[in-house]
Design an enzyme around this catalytic site. Structure first.
Site, mmCIF file in Angstrom:
data_model
loop_
_atom_site.group_PDB
_atom_site.id
_atom_site.type_symbol
_atom_site.label_atom_id
_atom_site.label_comp_id
_atom_site.label_asym_id
_atom_site.label_seq_id
_atom_site.Cartn_x
_atom_site.Cartn_y
_atom_site.Cartn_z
ATOM 1 N N LYS A 114 0.604 -1.163 -0.180
ATOM 2 C CA LYS A 114 -0.106 0.121 0.127
ATOM 3 C C LYS A 114 0.822 1.281 -0.150
ATOM 4 C CE LYS A 114 -4.445 -1.785 1.950
ATOM 5 N NZ LYS A 114 -5.436 -1.758 2.702
ATOM 6 N N LYS A 197 -8.544 -11.560 -8.422
ATOM 7 C CA LYS A 197 -9.641 -11.651 -7.598
ATOM 8 C C LYS A 197 -10.631 -10.777 -7.644
ATOM 9 C CE LYS A 197 -8.576 -9.450 -3.067
ATOM 10 N NZ LYS A 197 -8.800 -9.545 -1.708
ATOM 11 N N LYS A 200 -13.370 -4.813 -4.778
ATOM 12 C CA LYS A 200 -13.923 -3.635 -4.955
ATOM 13 C C LYS A 200 -13.041 -2.867 -5.817
ATOM 14 C CE LYS A 200 -12.823 -2.189 -0.320
ATOM 15 N NZ LYS A 200 -12.570 -3.353 0.301
HETATM 16 P P1 ADP Z 1 -11.595 -5.987 -1.468
HETATM 17 O O1 ADP Z 1 -10.417 -7.100 -1.910
HETATM 18 O O2 ADP Z 1 -12.768 -6.227 -2.100
HETATM 19 O O3 ADP Z 1 -10.789 -4.824 -0.729
HETATM 20 P P2 ADP Z 1 -11.390 -6.732 1.453
HETATM 21 O O4 ADP Z 1 -9.727 -6.638 1.444
HETATM 22 O O5 ADP Z 1 -12.030 -5.636 2.189
HETATM 23 O O6 ADP Z 1 -12.039 -6.808 0.075
HETATM 24 O O7 ADP Z 1 -11.706 -8.188 2.084
HETATM 25 C C1 ADP Z 1 -12.734 -8.338 3.150
HETATM 26 C C2 ADP Z 1 -12.875 -9.829 3.438
HETATM 27 O O8 ADP Z 1 -13.473 -10.568 2.269
HETATM 28 C C3 ADP Z 1 -11.551 -10.608 3.670
HETATM 29 O O9 ADP Z 1 -11.779 -11.533 4.858
HETATM 30 C C4 ADP Z 1 -11.142 -11.002 2.434
HETATM 31 O O10 ADP Z 1 -10.259 -12.252 2.635
HETATM 32 C C5 ADP Z 1 -12.425 -11.408 1.888
HETATM 33 N N1 ADP Z 1 -12.435 -11.458 0.384
HETATM 34 C C6 ADP Z 1 -12.283 -10.498 -0.430
HETATM 35 N N2 ADP Z 1 -12.157 -10.477 -1.692
HETATM 36 C C7 ADP Z 1 -12.509 -11.955 -1.710
HETATM 37 C C8 ADP Z 1 -12.680 -12.590 -3.061
HETATM 38 N N3 ADP Z 1 -12.378 -12.274 -4.244
HETATM 39 N N4 ADP Z 1 -12.751 -14.140 -2.750
HETATM 40 C C9 ADP Z 1 -12.806 -14.398 -1.521
HETATM 41 N N5 ADP Z 1 -12.714 -13.870 -0.350
HETATM 42 C C10 ADP Z 1 -12.514 -12.415 -0.533
HETATM 43 NA NA NA Z 2 -8.117 -7.102 0.342
#
Ligand code: ADP
Ligand code: NA
Length: 330
Positions: A114, A197, A200
């Site tokens: 980051k 993956k 958001k």
């Molecule tokens: P993002 O990747 O959209 O920013 P976050 O990092 O806030 O989402 O993730 C919040 C939770 O959701 C974490 O526990 C993360 O492991 C899970 N998570 C996020 N994206 C995925 C995904 N594509 N598949 C499975 N779990 C996910």
């Molecule tokens: Na993440």
């Protein structure tokens, strides 16, 4: 609530959680309520480690709470609260900052990733101390198990190190939390770019299913998901990432086995498979959206739920913090 204590947190950084959040994390939160004493925290203090909009943050905290309840989180059984309403999180984080090495903090890969984006000089100190705040989140509740995705594994390792270090230096204070390995964790990938993956920060909204998507729009995203040209419904993450992702979603939302689903569509190409899954996904998002809207329409009730959750959390957290303060000589 009885059973082992679990703690998990999620950042209120989007208007809607996406299917990856739900299948990879939040559905496990719901299930764990049955046999665990769960603390679930909307980590709004983590959300300000990067630049943010205050109005959006407040709204997203409400939206996060409403979505979690709509998914089945029961505030009567689990302690649901916003991090900023329990000052012990910041207070313990300070103490933990003081027993963490600067080199140790700088080595965290999430900080490196980051801070690399805008350059080290531009990164907030909050971004550096984020893992110690996360450690405080977990340790305040004498947490025994933490459901964590791969992305938080290193931070949980640091949490365990800090708990052990504090206990050794100042006397037994913290339970050392173990990672809760969820065997059927589904990693969901982007529907348009199945090699990355679902996130958001996706480049195209068509690649991501939000749990608050309009059911028709969600169905359309499934039907137009990128697959491949061999027209065989078969699970193979390496050479068929798109189809495998759809199979993973199908299996997770229906509780059926991937192989059994693949067998059902043998020799039929992708048409019927995608249509059926698009309906399954539409049926999944429709009630979530409705329940969330209903909950969001009554802010006073949501406030009351979060206030009650924070009061329950404060009771546990302040007990741990009192011991910590005593041990360090305050
Ligand atoms: P993002 O990747 O959209 O920013 P976050 O990092 O806030 O989402 O993730 C919040 C939770 O959701 C974490 O526990 C993360 O492991 C899970 N998570 C996020 N994206 C995925 C995904 N594509 N598949 C499975 N779990 C996910
Ligand atoms: Na993440």
């Amino acid at each position: 609530p009885t059973g082992p204590r679990v703690f998990s947190g999620i950042q209120p950084t989007a208007d809607s959680f996406h299917l990856g959040n739900y299948l990879g994390a939040l559905r496990h939160w719901i299930r764990l309520q049955d046999d665990h004493h769960a603390f679930y925290c909307i980590v709004d203090m983590h959300a300000i480690t990067v630049e943010h909009d205050p109005v959006a943050l407040r709204e997203r905290t409400y939206r996060s709470a409403a979505q979690l309840i709509a998914m089945g989180l029961d505030p009567q059984r689990s302690t649901l609260f916003a991090q900023s309403q329990v000052p012990a999180h910041a207070e313990l984080a300070w103490v933990l900052n003081c027993i963490t090495g600067l080199g140790e903090a700088r080595r965290m890969t999430q900080f490196k990733d980051k801070s690399a984006k805008g350059g080290l000089e531009q990164a907030s100190v909050g971004l550096l101390t984020y893992p110690m705040l996360m450690a405080a989140d977990i340790l305040l509740y004498q947490t025994e198990a933490v459901p964590v995705g791969e992305d938080q594994r290193q931070h949980l390792e640091l949490t365990r190190d800090l708990a052990q270090r504090f206990n050794t230096r100042f006397g037994e204070t913290f339970t050392v939390p173990a990672p809760l390995i969820i065997s059927d964790t589904a990693k969901i990938v982007d529907l348009q770019e199945p090699t990355i993956k679902m996130s958001k920060s996706a480049s195209s909204p068509k690649g991501i299913i939000d749990v608050l998507d309009d059911p028709k729009a969600a169905a359309k995203k499934i039907r137009s998901a990128v697959t491949d040209s061999d027209a065989e419904v078969r699970f193979d993450r390496e050479s068929k990432p798109g189809v495998s992702n759809l199979l993973t979603i199908y299996a997770a939302l229906t509780g059926r086995k991937v192989d059994e689903i693949a067998g059902q569509y043998e020799g039929q190409g992708y048409g019927a498979f995608k249509v059926d899954l698009s309906e399954i996904v539409a049926d999944f998002v429709a009630p979530l959206r409705e329940r969330t809207d209903t909950l969001l329409a009554d802010r006073a009730e949501l406030d009351a739920i979060l206030r009650d959750g924070a009061a329950a959390a404060r009771e546990v957290a302040s007990t741990t913090l009192a011991t910590v303060y005593d041990r360090v000589g305050f």
